[in-house]
Motif scaffolding. Structure first.
Motif, PDB file in Angstrom:
ATOM      1  N   GLN A   6       0.704  -1.061  -0.007  1.00 54.77           N
ATOM      2  CA  GLN A   6      -0.191  -0.053  -0.074  1.00 54.77           C
ATOM      3  C   GLN A   6       0.793   1.305   0.060  1.00 54.77           C
ATOM      4  OE1 GLN A   6      -3.691   0.333   1.767  1.00 54.77           O
ATOM      5  NE2 GLN A   6      -3.393   2.054   0.180  1.00 54.77           N
ATOM      6  N   GLU A   7       1.793   1.312   0.980  1.00 53.44           N
ATOM      7  CA  GLU A   7       2.911   2.516   0.745  1.00 53.44           C
ATOM      8  C   GLU A   7       3.560   2.354  -0.455  1.00 53.44           C
ATOM      9  OE1 GLU A   7       3.509   4.663   3.654  1.00 53.44           O
ATOM     10  OE2 GLU A   7       2.107   3.490   4.793  1.00 53.44           O
ATOM     11  N   GLY A   8       3.950   1.349  -1.080  1.00 58.39           N
ATOM     12  CA  GLY A   8       4.604   1.669  -2.187  1.00 58.39           C
ATOM     13  C   GLY A   8       3.792   2.160  -3.392  1.00 58.39           C
ATOM     14  N   LEU A   9       2.342   1.928  -3.448  1.00 63.94           N
ATOM     15  CA  LEU A   9       1.333   2.193  -4.399  1.00 63.94           C
ATOM     16  C   LEU A   9       1.400   3.671  -4.271  1.00 63.94           C
ATOM     17  CD1 LEU A   9      -0.307   2.049  -6.767  1.00 63.94           C
ATOM     18  CD2 LEU A   9      -2.164   1.286  -5.225  1.00 63.94           C
ATOM     19  N   ASP A  10       1.073   4.270  -2.947  1.00 60.92           N
ATOM     20  CA  ASP A  10       1.078   5.732  -2.664  1.00 60.92           C
ATOM     21  C   ASP A  10       2.331   6.250  -3.016  1.00 60.92           C
ATOM     22  OD1 ASP A  10      -1.490   5.234  -1.427  1.00 60.92           O
ATOM     23  OD2 ASP A  10      -0.620   5.139   0.639  1.00 60.92           O
ATOM     24  N   ALA A  11       3.423   5.724  -2.885  1.00 59.76           N
ATOM     25  CA  ALA A  11       4.596   6.474  -3.586  1.00 59.76           C
ATOM     26  C   ALA A  11       4.690   6.660  -4.985  1.00 59.76           C
ATOM     27  CB  ALA A  11       5.837   5.679  -2.946  1.00 59.76           C
ATOM     28  N   ILE A  12       4.190   5.426  -5.866  1.00 52.86           N
ATOM     29  CA  ILE A  12       4.145   5.420  -7.098  1.00 52.86           C
ATOM     30  C   ILE A  12       3.136   6.745  -7.565  1.00 52.86           C
ATOM     31  CG2 ILE A  12       3.332   4.177  -9.171  1.00 52.86           C
ATOM     32  CD1 ILE A  12       3.943   1.418  -7.450  1.00 52.86           C
ATOM     33  N   MET A  13       2.174   6.677  -7.101  1.00 54.81           N
ATOM     34  CA  MET A  13       1.169   8.001  -7.279  1.00 54.81           C
ATOM     35  C   MET A  13       1.928   9.195  -7.143  1.00 54.81           C
ATOM     36  SD  MET A  13      -2.353   6.149  -6.278  1.00 54.81           S
ATOM     37  CE  MET A  13      -3.364   5.178  -7.645  1.00 54.81           C
ATOM     38  N   MET A  14       2.543   9.499  -6.012  1.00 53.83           N
ATOM     39  CA  MET A  14       3.126  10.666  -5.885  1.00 53.83           C
ATOM     40  C   MET A  14       4.378  11.043  -6.869  1.00 53.83           C
ATOM     41  SD  MET A  14       3.547  11.422  -1.796  1.00 53.83           S
ATOM     42  CE  MET A  14       3.749   9.840  -1.243  1.00 53.83           C
ATOM     43  N   GLY A  15       4.998   9.956  -7.018  1.00 54.54           N
ATOM     44  CA  GLY A  15       6.287  10.024  -7.952  1.00 54.54           C
ATOM     45  C   GLY A  15       5.918  10.154  -9.330  1.00 54.54           C
ATOM     46  N   ARG A  54      -5.737  -0.131 -11.301  1.00 53.23           N
ATOM     47  CA  ARG A  54      -6.236   0.062 -12.557  1.00 53.23           C
ATOM     48  C   ARG A  54      -6.084   1.375 -13.026  1.00 53.23           C
ATOM     49  NH1 ARG A  54     -11.099  -3.032 -11.095  1.00 53.23           N
ATOM     50  NH2 ARG A  54     -10.896  -5.148 -11.724  1.00 53.23           N
ATOM     51  N   ALA A  55      -6.119   2.432 -11.871  1.00 54.98           N
ATOM     52  CA  ALA A  55      -6.078   3.901 -11.953  1.00 54.98           C
ATOM     53  C   ALA A  55      -4.604   4.424 -12.356  1.00 54.98           C
ATOM     54  CB  ALA A  55      -6.443   4.730 -10.800  1.00 54.98           C
ATOM     55  N   LEU A  56      -3.478   3.607 -12.457  1.00 57.10           N
ATOM     56  CA  LEU A  56      -2.153   3.815 -12.551  1.00 57.10           C
ATOM     57  C   LEU A  56      -2.108   4.599 -14.279  1.00 57.10           C
ATOM     58  CD1 LEU A  56       0.627   1.804 -11.066  1.00 57.10           C
ATOM     59  CD2 LEU A  56      -0.460   3.919 -10.516  1.00 57.10           C
ATOM     60  N   ALA A  57      -2.715   4.124 -14.927  1.00 59.62           N
ATOM     61  CA  ALA A  57      -2.605   4.583 -16.284  1.00 59.62           C
ATOM     62  C   ALA A  57      -3.119   6.031 -16.381  1.00 59.62           C
ATOM     63  CB  ALA A  57      -3.283   3.864 -17.250  1.00 59.62           C
ATOM     64  N   ASP A  58      -4.029   6.424 -15.475  1.00 60.94           N
ATOM     65  CA  ASP A  58      -4.535   7.833 -15.501  1.00 60.94           C
ATOM     66  C   ASP A  58      -3.495   8.804 -15.061  1.00 60.94           C
ATOM     67  OD1 ASP A  58      -6.985   6.793 -16.654  1.00 60.94           O
ATOM     68  OD2 ASP A  58      -7.851   6.510 -14.848  1.00 60.94           O
ATOM     69  N   TYR A  59      -2.525   8.036 -14.186  1.00 66.16           N
ATOM     70  CA  TYR A  59      -1.330   8.819 -13.498  1.00 66.16           C
ATOM     71  C   TYR A  59      -0.168   8.855 -14.608  1.00 66.16           C
ATOM     72  CZ  TYR A  59      -3.802   9.218  -8.931  1.00 66.16           C
ATOM     73  OH  TYR A  59      -4.618   9.374  -8.005  1.00 66.16           O
ATOM     74  N   GLY A  60      -0.194   8.398 -15.615  1.00 66.74           N
ATOM     75  CA  GLY A  60       0.775   8.255 -16.758  1.00 66.74           C
ATOM     76  C   GLY A  60       1.736   7.175 -16.259  1.00 66.74           C
ATOM     77  N   VAL A  61       1.237   6.284 -15.447  1.00 70.64           N
ATOM     78  CA  VAL A  61       2.230   5.061 -15.174  1.00 70.64           C
ATOM     79  C   VAL A  61       1.545   4.001 -16.008  1.00 70.64           C
ATOM     80  CG1 VAL A  61       3.261   3.601 -13.446  1.00 70.64           C
ATOM     81  CG2 VAL A  61       2.546   5.842 -12.897  1.00 70.64           C
ATOM     82  N   ASP A 117      -5.425 -13.854 -14.412  1.00 68.72           N
ATOM     83  CA  ASP A 117      -5.750 -13.678 -12.976  1.00 68.72           C
ATOM     84  C   ASP A 117      -5.790 -12.379 -12.435  1.00 68.72           C
ATOM     85  OD1 ASP A 117      -6.506 -16.519 -12.759  1.00 68.72           O
ATOM     86  OD2 ASP A 117      -4.392 -16.933 -12.889  1.00 68.72           O
ATOM     87  N   LEU A 118      -5.155 -11.500 -13.155  1.00 70.96           N
ATOM     88  CA  LEU A 118      -4.682  -9.954 -12.498  1.00 70.96           C
ATOM     89  C   LEU A 118      -5.659  -9.070 -12.833  1.00 70.96           C
ATOM     90  CD1 LEU A 118      -0.788 -10.544 -13.155  1.00 70.96           C
ATOM     91  CD2 LEU A 118      -2.077 -11.280 -11.382  1.00 70.96           C
ATOM     92  N   VAL A 119      -5.624  -7.780 -12.074  1.00 74.60           N
ATOM     93  CA  VAL A 119      -6.535  -6.632 -12.263  1.00 74.60           C
ATOM     94  C   VAL A 119      -6.165  -5.859 -13.312  1.00 74.60           C
ATOM     95  CG1 VAL A 119      -7.249  -6.615  -9.861  1.00 74.60           C
ATOM     96  CG2 VAL A 119      -5.226  -5.596 -10.330  1.00 74.60           C
TER      97      VAL A 119
END
Lengths: 140, 98
Positions: free
Chosen positions: A42-51, A88-95, A114-116
């Motif tokens: 969870q912390e990693g995903l938050d960091a990805i979105m910030m980065g 699934r929302a990462l693409a909207d963040y440009g990732v 099997d993955l989201v």
């Protein structure tokens, strides 16, 4: 009248000669822990979105980290948030660059179906090339 | 008889240590990341325990949270926290692996 000590020796903001314009460093986030057992995922995903607000980011899922993407997670019985859907929302963040290895999927009896989200499946040689192609690697 | 609990995925050495030690008549409860040890494709050791008539349980809340509801090995019994407490009361002692 005494000089104002707050301004006399203060560096002037905005006029200091800075380094020439540099591109931001590219970041490779590595997710290596299963979800919910620890907070790393969870912390990693938050960091990805910030980065992603500042620079080019990609995500590599290694080992049990791939479990973060397993579909049909239901955390309603736990005091934990089902953050898998946020991938699934990462693409909207440009990732848009997500990676995992074929070996990690196979060892866990998983396929990308099997993955989201659908990461790019790479082999170990490509994994080495991937890691060397980023300026900074951030482990979670 | 001993109640064994395991809260780490097969990635960790805890599973192997548990399997070396557990004896027929003992009970194993998989919880937290331990539930991955009873999921399809990662269940070799748990399958061997079941074949030795060692009862294996998994905490349902942890199974659901990880998206494993349809992937658990046949023979692993899903339990809630009340069931966990009940198992604890039935065994003489407990050993935590992880």
């Amino acid at each position: 009248m005494p000089a104002n000590p707050g301004t006399q020796n203060a560096p002037s903001i905005g006029t200091t000669a800075g380094p020439a314009e540099r591109p931001n460093k590219t970041l490779l986030f590595v997710q290596s822990q299963a979800p919910h057992g620890t907070l790393y995922g969870q912390e990693g995903l938050d960091a990805i979105m910030m980065g992603s607000a500042f620079t080019e980011c990609a995500v590599l899922f290694v080992g049990d980290g791939i479990y973060q993407l397993l579909a049909n997670q239901d955390t309603s019985l736990l005091a934990s948030r089902n953050y898998s859907v946020s991938y699934r929302a990462l693409a909207d963040y440009g990732v848009e660059k997500l990676y995992c290895t074929e070996a990690d999927l196979q060892q866990r009896g998983l396929t990308v179906a099997d993955l989201v989200v659908t990461p790019c499946v790479i082999d170990s040689r490509a994994l080495q090339a991937l890691m060397t192609s980023f300026d900074v690697i951030l482990d979670f | 008889m001993i109640l064994h609990t395991l809260n780490k995925s097969p990635e960790h050495a805890a599973l192997g240590r548990c399997c070396e030690t557990i004896a027929t008549g003992d009970v194993l409860v998989l919880l937290e990341d331990g539930v991955y040890c009873g999921s399809a494709g990662r269940d070799r050791q748990v399958g061997e325990l079941l074949a030795q008539n060692i009862a294996v349980y998994a905490i349902n809340a942890d199974v659901q949270a990880r998206g494993l509801a349809v992937r658990m090995t046949r023979g692993v019994t899903l339990i809630d926290y009340e069931g966990f407490v009940q198992l604890c009361t039935e065994q003489a002692s407990s050993k935590r692996w992880g």
